[in-house]
Design a protein around this motif. Structure first.
Motif, PDB file in Angstrom:
ATOM      1  N   ARG A 138       4.265   5.129  54.257  1.00 31.03           N
ATOM      2  CA  ARG A 138       5.587   5.263  54.882  1.00 31.03           C
ATOM      3  C   ARG A 138       6.349   6.437  54.273  1.00 31.03           C
ATOM      4  O   ARG A 138       6.973   7.233  54.995  1.00 31.03           O
ATOM      5  CB  ARG A 138       6.365   3.969  54.701  1.00 31.03           C
ATOM      6  CG  ARG A 138       7.712   3.980  55.423  1.00 31.03           C
ATOM      7  CD  ARG A 138       8.383   2.612  55.430  1.00 31.03           C
ATOM      8  NE  ARG A 138       8.627   2.131  54.081  1.00 31.03           N
ATOM      9  CZ  ARG A 138       7.990   1.111  53.502  1.00 31.03           C
ATOM     10  NH1 ARG A 138       7.033   0.478  54.174  1.00 31.03           N
ATOM     11  NH2 ARG A 138       8.282   0.736  52.279  1.00 31.03           N
ATOM     12  N   ALA A 139       6.282   6.578  52.970  1.00 26.26           N
ATOM     13  CA  ALA A 139       6.968   7.690  52.307  1.00 26.26           C
ATOM     14  C   ALA A 139       6.391   9.030  52.768  1.00 26.26           C
ATOM     15  O   ALA A 139       7.133   9.998  52.999  1.00 26.26           O
ATOM     16  CB  ALA A 139       6.850   7.546  50.788  1.00 26.26           C
ATOM     17  N   TRP A 140       5.072   9.086  52.897  1.00 25.24           N
ATOM     18  CA  TRP A 140       4.437  10.342  53.355  1.00 25.24           C
ATOM     19  C   TRP A 140       4.856  10.661  54.780  1.00 25.24           C
ATOM     20  O   TRP A 140       5.141  11.821  55.110  1.00 25.24           O
ATOM     21  CB  TRP A 140       2.925  10.188  53.265  1.00 25.24           C
ATOM     22  CG  TRP A 140       2.159  11.449  53.578  1.00 25.24           C
ATOM     23  CD1 TRP A 140       1.769  12.400  52.694  1.00 25.24           C
ATOM     24  CD2 TRP A 140       1.717  11.884  54.867  1.00 25.24           C
ATOM     25  NE1 TRP A 140       1.100  13.413  53.326  1.00 25.24           N
ATOM     26  CE2 TRP A 140       1.058  13.124  54.692  1.00 25.24           C
ATOM     27  CE3 TRP A 140       1.814  11.373  56.141  1.00 25.24           C
ATOM     28  CZ2 TRP A 140       0.496  13.832  55.748  1.00 25.24           C
ATOM     29  CZ3 TRP A 140       1.266  12.080  57.201  1.00 25.24           C
ATOM     30  CH2 TRP A 140       0.609  13.290  57.008  1.00 25.24           C
ATOM     31  N   LEU A 141       4.924   9.653  55.653  1.00 25.14           N
ATOM     32  CA  LEU A 141       5.323   9.874  57.049  1.00 25.14           C
ATOM     33  C   LEU A 141       6.760  10.366  57.144  1.00 25.14           C
ATOM     34  O   LEU A 141       7.070  11.265  57.932  1.00 25.14           O
ATOM     35  CB  LEU A 141       5.147   8.587  57.861  1.00 25.14           C
ATOM     36  CG  LEU A 141       3.717   8.200  58.249  1.00 25.14           C
ATOM     37  CD1 LEU A 141       3.682   6.804  58.842  1.00 25.14           C
ATOM     38  CD2 LEU A 141       3.157   9.215  59.254  1.00 25.14           C
ATOM     39  N   GLU A 142       7.667   9.759  56.367  1.00 24.96           N
ATOM     40  CA  GLU A 142       9.069  10.163  56.406  1.00 24.96           C
ATOM     41  C   GLU A 142       9.238  11.597  55.930  1.00 24.96           C
ATOM     42  O   GLU A 142      10.008  12.373  56.515  1.00 24.96           O
ATOM     43  CB  GLU A 142       9.905   9.197  55.566  1.00 24.96           C
ATOM     44  CG  GLU A 142      10.016   7.797  56.176  1.00 24.96           C
ATOM     45  CD  GLU A 142      10.756   6.827  55.279  1.00 24.96           C
ATOM     46  OE1 GLU A 142      10.969   7.174  54.086  1.00 24.96           O
ATOM     47  OE2 GLU A 142      11.111   5.741  55.755  1.00 24.96           O
ATOM     48  N   ALA A 143       8.461  11.962  54.889  1.00 28.49           N
ATOM     49  CA  ALA A 143       8.547  13.341  54.395  1.00 28.49           C
ATOM     50  C   ALA A 143       7.933  14.308  55.404  1.00 28.49           C
ATOM     51  O   ALA A 143       8.414  15.450  55.548  1.00 28.49           O
ATOM     52  CB  ALA A 143       7.826  13.454  53.050  1.00 28.49           C
TER      53      ALA A 143
END
Length: 499
Positions: free
Chosen positions: A481-486
């Motif tokens: 999720r963190a990678w997608l948001e970034a």
């Protein structure tokens, strides 16, 4: 054709037109045999439908015309024709065919009395059984050649050919037609001659060989030698030349099989197999080898065997390509479930150490939903590439479908656990580089003595993989999720049901 028919007397013209119309429109048996007068000469016409359209109308026709000096030909001077119609169970013989079999020289069906007489005159049971098995094979080869050997030494061998003229929806032969002709004299004939030429014309146009078992000499035709890149000097006219050239892995089904046929009629009088043979340059050539025992001594040992070699390298290549497509997952390039199932059966027979390592790609649905299925496909390909780096040539990596992979490893559990640690470390390095996040859950099951069936190990590995997946799901999805948001600049809700 109109000019041809105009030369016939009116009654015979109408008769021939009616007979041909029935055959060509699919209303007949697919085979026509009749006699008529043409320009004052007695003519026999044999017509066979080779190919028909969806409505049963003939598209390709093979026909022959023979001049008849008398009402019938003397038995043994020419071949005859036959047709088998599976639905009715009728085997129809023309007069010459019936005469060759020692039956009453009248065209018509082969009745039970004639069949019993045929079996007394010829060792036909094995040949007819092979013919029936051939007919039961869906999409069997369109042509078959068999040799009927007489029961007594005074009889004459007969060469029987069969061609499929019509199949049902499942590919099984429904209408079969062929010829029956004298083959060779009942004793060993000298190597060479017109009989070999006739056999070559009847079979195919590739390499011909002729083995005289009484002398051990073998005649290899020029086309046979050319096919292998040899000359008569580099490929001596003896059996050892062929034996030495056969691929070691194909020795049993070729050399040993042919020796068994030569040793006893109990093994049959004909054979056919595909195998590899070494060319002069050292490369391997795939061939279809066929042969017939033309004569035997009083003890049943072959005196002479004649056969053909057909180059099937291109067909074998196509088969290998098709086999690869059947066994390979088109998305990732690793093996698929079909190949894995076959391999599991084989390793169970070997009973050696076996480990099964299951791997599941975490967060694939999240990647698909937020970046598109092309990104999800790329993630699966990346997973396959990373896992492939850590298996040996004798191991197997297969995709079960969806986001699951299986590694089949023929080594003890201790070795695999060390390898799994290396895989986890490599995944950590991959994810640290910031590429498409690759999070995998693993499950391992093993049997160092091979006592546990592979299908049991597969279930155990799957269960342990699911246990690990539950344990790491929250942390793994948080990283994705963190990678997608970034990557996208959009907020991915924590309570997203797709997680």
């Amino acid at each position: 054709m109109a000019d041809f028919l105009d030369r016939l007397p009116e009654p015979q013209r109408r008769f021939l037109q009616r007979q041909r119309e029935m055959a060509l429109t699919g209303k007949g048996s697919g085979c026509l045999s009749c006699a008529y007068t043409y320009n004052g000469r007695h003519v026999r016409e044999d017509l066979n439908i080779i190919q028909s359209d969806a409505d049963g109308r003939a598209q390709t026709v093979l026909a022959t015309l023979d001049l008849l000096d008398d009402a019938s030909l003397p038995v043994g001077e020419d071949g005859g024709y036959w047709t088998y119609i599976r639905k009715e169970g009728d085997l129809l013989l023309d007069a010459r065919c019936a005469g060759l079999l020692g039956l009453r020289s009248v065209a018509g069906p082969l009745d039970r009395t004639s069949l019993r007489r045929l079996r007394r005159l010829y060792r036909a049971a094995g040949a007819l059984a092979r013919l029936r098995r051939w007919l039961d094979i869906p999409l069997c080869a369109g042509r078959q050649t068999l040799l009927l050997m007489p029961s007594c030494s005074e009889g004459q061998p007969l060469l029987l050919t069969a061609s499929v003229l019509k199949r049902d929806e499942g590919g099984r032969a429904q209408v079969v037609s062929g010829s029956l002709a004298p083959f060779l004299a009942g004793k060993a004939a000298p190597v060479g001659g017109t009989d070999r030429l006739l056999l070559a014309m009847d079979a195919c146009s590739d390499g011909l060989w002729d083995w005289d078992a009484t002398t051990g000499k073998v005649y290899y035709s020029q086309s046979y030698l050319s096919m292998l890149g040899h000359t008569s000097e580099t490929y001596p006219a003896d059996l050892d030349s062929w034996v030495r050239a056969v691929h070691p892995d194909d020795y049993e089904k070729t050399v040993n099989m042919q020796m068994r046929v030569a040793a006893s009629p109990a093994e049959g009088d004909s054979f056919s197999c595909t195998y590899r043979i070494r060319r002069a340059d050292g490369s391997w050539l795939w061939v279809l080898g066929r042969g017939c025992v033309t004569s035997r001594d009083s003890g049943g040992r072959a005196l002479r065997i004649v056969g053909m070699h057909t180059d099937i390298s291109s067909l074998q290549h196509d088969r290998n390509v098709l086999e690869k497509k059947i066994r390979i997952d088109p998305l990732t390039g690793v093996y698929n479930r079909y190949h894995l199932d076959g391999l599991l059966q084989q390793v169970h027979k070997d009973r050696g150490p076996l480990c099964i390592l299951m791997a599941d790609v975490n967060g694939l649905k999240m990647i698909n939903d937020h970046l598109g299925h092309h990104a999800g496909d790329e993630l699966l390909r990346t997973a396959a590439q990373q896992l492939l780096k850590h298996i040996r040539q004798e191991d197997c990596l297969a995709r079960l479908g969806g986001d699951e992979f299986v590694m089949l490893l023929a080594c003890p559990e201790e070795v695999v656990r060390k390898r799994l640690a290396v895989i986890r470390a490599a995944l950590a390095v991959w994810n640290a580089d910031g590429g498409l996040p690759l999070e995998l859950s693993f499950g391992l099951a093993s049997s160092d003595d091979g006592s546990v069936p592979p299908e049991v190990l597969l279930r155990q590995a799957d269960g342990r993989m699911m246990e690990e997946k539950k344990q790491v799901r929250a942390a793994s999805h948080a990283r994705i999720r963190a990678w997608l948001e970034a990557r996208t600049g959009r907020k991915v809700p924590v309570d997203d049901p797709r997680l």
